[in-house]
Design a protein around this motif. Sequence first.
Motif, PDB file in Angstrom:
ATOM      1  N   ARG A 102      -9.201  -5.184  19.183  1.00 39.62           N
ATOM      2  CA  ARG A 102      -9.924  -4.488  18.121  1.00 39.62           C
ATOM      3  C   ARG A 102      -8.991  -3.725  17.178  1.00 39.62           C
ATOM      4  N   LEU A 103      -7.763  -3.442  17.633  1.00 38.96           N
ATOM      5  CA  LEU A 103      -6.825  -2.739  16.762  1.00 38.96           C
ATOM      6  C   LEU A 103      -6.472  -3.564  15.525  1.00 38.96           C
ATOM      7  N   GLU A 104      -6.636  -4.867  15.633  1.00 34.05           N
ATOM      8  CA  GLU A 104      -6.377  -5.727  14.478  1.00 34.05           C
ATOM      9  C   GLU A 104      -7.393  -5.481  13.369  1.00 34.05           C
ATOM     10  N   ARG A 105      -8.527  -4.886  13.725  1.00 26.24           N
ATOM     11  CA  ARG A 105      -9.579  -4.609  12.734  1.00 26.24           C
ATOM     12  C   ARG A 105      -9.519  -3.183  12.193  1.00 26.24           C
ATOM     13  N   LEU A 106      -8.579  -2.390  12.683  1.00 26.66           N
ATOM     14  CA  LEU A 106      -8.530  -0.972  12.316  1.00 26.66           C
ATOM     15  C   LEU A 106      -7.740  -0.783  11.025  1.00 26.66           C
ATOM     16  N   GLY A 107      -8.406  -0.206  10.014  1.00 25.27           N
ATOM     17  CA  GLY A 107      -7.733   0.107   8.769  1.00 25.27           C
ATOM     18  C   GLY A 107      -7.178   1.518   8.802  1.00 25.27           C
ATOM     19  N   THR A 108      -6.925   2.069   7.631  1.00 16.31           N
ATOM     20  CA  THR A 108      -6.397   3.423   7.548  1.00 16.31           C
ATOM     21  C   THR A 108      -6.723   3.991   6.169  1.00 16.31           C
ATOM     22  N   GLU A 109      -6.372   5.220   5.982  1.00 18.71           N
ATOM     23  CA  GLU A 109      -6.510   5.839   4.659  1.00 18.71           C
ATOM     24  C   GLU A 109      -5.182   5.635   3.940  1.00 18.71           C
ATOM     25  N   THR A 110      -5.120   4.584   3.146  1.00 12.79           N
ATOM     26  CA  THR A 110      -3.846   4.132   2.597  1.00 12.79           C
ATOM     27  C   THR A 110      -3.256   5.074   1.555  1.00 12.79           C
ATOM     28  N   ALA A 111      -4.019   6.076   1.140  1.00 14.79           N
ATOM     29  CA  ALA A 111      -3.446   7.075   0.227  1.00 14.79           C
ATOM     30  C   ALA A 111      -2.240   7.764   0.859  1.00 14.79           C
ATOM     31  N   PHE A 112      -2.213   7.815   2.195  1.00 15.90           N
ATOM     32  CA  PHE A 112      -1.098   8.470   2.850  1.00 15.90           C
ATOM     33  C   PHE A 112       0.189   7.666   2.706  1.00 15.90           C
ATOM     34  N   SER A 113       0.105   6.349   2.517  1.00 15.75           N
ATOM     35  CA  SER A 113       1.305   5.561   2.263  1.00 15.75           C
ATOM     36  C   SER A 113       1.879   5.881   0.890  1.00 15.75           C
ATOM     37  N   VAL A 114       1.005   6.171  -0.062  1.00 13.23           N
ATOM     38  CA  VAL A 114       1.459   6.598  -1.377  1.00 13.23           C
ATOM     39  C   VAL A 114       2.162   7.954  -1.270  1.00 13.23           C
ATOM     40  N   ALA A 115       1.605   8.818  -0.428  1.00 14.37           N
ATOM     41  CA  ALA A 115       2.231  10.124  -0.218  1.00 14.37           C
ATOM     42  C   ALA A 115       3.631   9.981   0.368  1.00 14.37           C
ATOM     43  N   GLN A 116       3.816   9.018   1.266  1.00 14.31           N
ATOM     44  CA  GLN A 116       5.132   8.799   1.854  1.00 14.31           C
ATOM     45  C   GLN A 116       6.136   8.342   0.805  1.00 14.31           C
ATOM     46  N   ALA A 117       5.716   7.437  -0.074  1.00 12.06           N
ATOM     47  CA  ALA A 117       6.606   6.967  -1.134  1.00 12.06           C
ATOM     48  C   ALA A 117       6.972   8.108  -2.089  1.00 12.06           C
ATOM     49  N   ALA A 118       5.988   8.941  -2.413  1.00 13.18           N
ATOM     50  CA  ALA A 118       6.249  10.080  -3.291  1.00 13.18           C
ATOM     51  C   ALA A 118       7.204  11.067  -2.635  1.00 13.18           C
ATOM     52  N   ALA A 119       7.006  11.313  -1.332  1.00 20.92           N
ATOM     53  CA  ALA A 119       7.881  12.242  -0.620  1.00 20.92           C
ATOM     54  C   ALA A 119       9.310  11.712  -0.564  1.00 20.92           C
ATOM     55  N   ALA A 120       9.457  10.410  -0.364  1.00 25.89           N
ATOM     56  CA  ALA A 120      10.797   9.817  -0.317  1.00 25.89           C
ATOM     57  C   ALA A 120      11.495   9.936  -1.661  1.00 25.89           C
ATOM     58  N   TRP A 121      10.760   9.726  -2.728  1.00 28.80           N
ATOM     59  CA  TRP A 121      11.332   9.845  -4.071  1.00 28.80           C
ATOM     60  C   TRP A 121      11.706  11.298  -4.371  1.00 28.80           C
ATOM     61  N   LYS A 122      10.858  12.218  -3.955  1.00 28.11           N
ATOM     62  CA  LYS A 122      11.150  13.640  -4.146  1.00 28.11           C
ATOM     63  C   LYS A 122      12.365  14.077  -3.336  1.00 28.11           C
ATOM     64  N   ALA A 123      12.520  13.515  -2.126  1.00 27.88           N
ATOM     65  CA  ALA A 123      13.643  13.885  -1.260  1.00 27.88           C
ATOM     66  C   ALA A 123      14.987  13.504  -1.867  1.00 27.88           C
ATOM     67  N   LYS A 124      14.967  12.575  -2.803  1.00 27.93           N
ATOM     68  CA  LYS A 124      16.206  12.170  -3.482  1.00 27.93           C
ATOM     69  C   LYS A 124      16.518  13.064  -4.684  1.00 27.93           C
ATOM     70  N   GLY A 125      15.713  14.120  -4.830  1.00 24.30           N
ATOM     71  CA  GLY A 125      15.975  15.068  -5.901  1.00 24.30           C
ATOM     72  C   GLY A 125      15.180  14.839  -7.166  1.00 24.30           C
ATOM     73  N   ASN A 126      14.190  13.963  -7.106  1.00 22.52           N
ATOM     74  CA  ASN A 126      13.396  13.652  -8.295  1.00 22.52           C
ATOM     75  C   ASN A 126      12.138  14.518  -8.353  1.00 22.52           C
ATOM     76  N   LEU A 127      11.693  14.776  -9.552  1.00 26.73           N
ATOM     77  CA  LEU A 127      10.466  15.549  -9.762  1.00 26.73           C
ATOM     78  C   LEU A 127       9.265  14.634  -9.559  1.00 26.73           C
ATOM     79  N   VAL A 128       8.283  15.091  -8.777  1.00 22.44           N
ATOM     80  CA  VAL A 128       7.082  14.307  -8.516  1.00 22.44           C
ATOM     81  C   VAL A 128       5.855  15.123  -8.900  1.00 22.44           C
ATOM     82  N   TYR A 129       4.924  14.468  -9.573  1.00 23.54           N
ATOM     83  CA  TYR A 129       3.639  15.074  -9.935  1.00 23.54           C
ATOM     84  C   TYR A 129       2.579  14.450  -9.021  1.00 23.54           C
ATOM     85  N   PRO A 130       2.106  15.196  -8.021  1.00 27.37           N
ATOM     86  CA  PRO A 130       1.278  14.601  -6.964  1.00 27.37           C
ATOM     87  C   PRO A 130      -0.207  14.485  -7.317  1.00 27.37           C
TER      88      PRO A 130
END
Length: 399
Positions: free
Chosen positions: A7-35
């Motif tokens: 059944r885990l193959e049918r489990l989705g997620t709140e994919t907005a959190f993947s966008v948050a991870q990408a934004a955090a990674a970009w910010k960690a490199k010293g870039n300005l992020v508007y969340p």
Amino acid sequence: MQKLAHRLERLGTETAFSVAQAAAAWKAKGNLVYPFHLGDINIPTAPHIIEAMNKAIADGYTGYCPGPGIPQLREALAEDIGSRRGIEFAPENVVVMTGGKPVITKFLQAVMNPGEEVLYPNPGFPIYESQIEYLGGTAVPYRYVPTDKGFAIDLDQVRASITPNTTAIIYNDLQNPISAESTAAEREAIAQIAIEHDLWVLSDEAYFETRYEGVSSSITSIPGMAERTVILYTFSKKFAMTGSRLGCAVAPREIAQVLSTLNTNDESCTTHYVQWAGIEALRGPQEPVQQMLDILKDRRDAACEIVNAIPGMSVAVPQSTFYLFPDVTEAMQKLGYTAVGDFASDALYKTGVSFCTREHFGRRLPGEDRQYIRLAYSGIETPAIQEGLGRLREWIANA
């Protein structure tokens, strides 16, 4: 290696959190992020609510408590939710939970058998589809059509989607992500469909009181609906308590008893001292609620003004929630993009503006030919909104 459950193959997620991870990674490199990607709130919980929580901890309310919630909170919720909807609820109708999300899962566990169909909004909160499928049901999406005031439910498609195997419909008035609000006629039509086909209804009312103009109405107020509807209520949005994890289901007693048993099986109870904070939120000073709405309205107005000045982008001004769902089709064409995900990625790297896209809120339906993004303005202050969207406008305008 041991196998995991299928059944885990049918489990989705709140994919907005993947966008948050990408934004955090970009910010960690010293870039300005508007969340603009997450629907969190950067406004603190009101001091009197925090004080009530701390007092409850100091007074020793740190152990187990009743599975459906402490009586004082259930009474306060029944009174508040009922009075705002013109319905009389008893404390026995209220089951306290750890936020709004558990209401979705436990509603489905209570009313849906494996293989049965549940209608859900698409675009919509992704956990609907995830939990229907994870629990063995068949997720049947219903769509929205654009109007000059935002979006409307395609009622003909809803009617055409119902089969003898349909058991429930999830209805999210004041909708995330598209901030759509039903007209009275649309709400009546959904109610009539539910009654005609004897469907259970989950009415997600997380944003019932996050509104800037007008007055909210609940589908439960329509005759014949209270006995077939479960209301999803959360403290997260109205009281800026997203991390406190406090909400409830308001349900017919037969369902409330089942939800209470599911609580006992899943987490025993909702955190005791947080429930005392909930009582203070409901019965204490309400000025902070209005102050937060005033702040969010300023942000909405600033964001809408700039979005509608960006070449190839447009959005109706919503009266509720804290999301915008602008059409970006022509803007993408101007820049040469065909995939909205690529547009979003480059927007982050070239302007610092981070946002979700239509694809984060359900599988694209046949016939969809417009491109949309979601901008959440609950976690970003007005000057940053103006600066970030100004950079997005400059990037697109100069292409």
